[in-house]
Enzyme design. Sequence first.
Site, mmCIF file in Angstrom:
data_model
loop_
_atom_site.group_PDB
_atom_site.id
_atom_site.type_symbol
_atom_site.label_atom_id
_atom_site.label_comp_id
_atom_site.label_asym_id
_atom_site.label_seq_id
_atom_site.Cartn_x
_atom_site.Cartn_y
_atom_site.Cartn_z
ATOM 1 N N GLU A 1 -1.585 -16.201 -9.423
ATOM 2 C CA GLU A 1 -0.529 -15.799 -10.213
ATOM 3 C C GLU A 1 0.710 -15.991 -10.213
ATOM 4 O OE1 GLU A 1 -1.744 -12.062 -10.564
ATOM 5 O OE2 GLU A 1 -3.254 -12.366 -10.563
ATOM 6 N N ASN B 1 -12.849 -0.790 -4.633
ATOM 7 C CA ASN B 1 -12.381 -1.026 -6.102
ATOM 8 C C ASN B 1 -13.814 -1.231 -7.062
ATOM 9 O OD1 ASN B 1 -11.562 -1.981 -9.010
ATOM 10 N ND2 ASN B 1 -10.202 -3.133 -8.102
ATOM 11 N N TYR C 1 0.843 -0.998 -0.093
ATOM 12 C CA TYR C 1 -0.026 -0.034 0.663
ATOM 13 C C TYR C 1 0.644 1.241 -0.024
ATOM 14 C CZ TYR C 1 -3.849 -2.747 1.081
ATOM 15 O OH TYR C 1 -4.840 -3.535 1.275
ATOM 16 N N CYS D 1 -6.688 -5.236 -8.132
ATOM 17 C CA CYS D 1 -5.984 -4.507 -6.141
ATOM 18 C C CYS D 1 -5.854 -5.833 -5.488
ATOM 19 C CB CYS D 1 -7.655 -4.131 -5.750
ATOM 20 S SG CYS D 1 -9.083 -5.050 -5.557
ATOM 21 N N HIS D 2 -6.081 -6.904 -5.051
ATOM 22 C CA HIS D 2 -5.635 -7.771 -4.706
ATOM 23 C C HIS D 2 -4.000 -7.883 -4.708
ATOM 24 C CE1 HIS D 2 -5.750 -9.963 -8.728
ATOM 25 N NE2 HIS D 2 -4.945 -10.292 -8.726
#
Length: 199
Positions: free
Chosen positions: A196, A161, A138, A169-170
């Site tokens: 991912e 979001n 952040y 945003c993850h």
Amino acid sequence: MSTNMFDVTPADDRDTLARLHDRLTTAADADGLLDLAYRTLDSPVGTLLLAATPAGVVRVAFDVEIHDAVLARLAETLSPRILHAPARLDAVARQLDEYFGKRRTTFDVPVDLRLAAGFRRTVLEHLRDIGYGRRQSYAQVAAAVGSPRAVRAVGTACARNPLPVVIPCHRVVRSDGGTGQYVGGARAKTALLAMETEE
């Protein structure tokens, strides 16, 4: 046994209603009366609600957000002219399927960011630059958008979001490595991050 027009089965009724709905949707879209189209999509992180304006995808919502409540807010905020019209969302649904199938790492569908403004929108624009499998804290996001002290505001922008997954945003995590909060729930965020980084 004779049949007449009143001898219809519930399945026939459903088919007839589906055809009528499709006609209504097509006519409304052609006449410019369909401001918001929506559909759902089953995914590994639950059922997603997808909504789009003529400009692009405007909302992706997790089932924990309660889809009916999301649709009601969209009707109040954007337009009451909203219909279940899956065809408008075919491209984003296909790309999400490819993403969850590990065949896509970025989204290239038009988005409508009218649900985000000011600093929140600036943060969302930056999130699109965080690559697949990468993470930023952040604090790093706050610094990247020119407001290094606005770490909490970055967290709020991520939490609000309107297009999670499509705008990733993850991929924003706490400085200590913890995943932090997520609109789809902690499990969904952990699952997306793990997916991912898997080989």
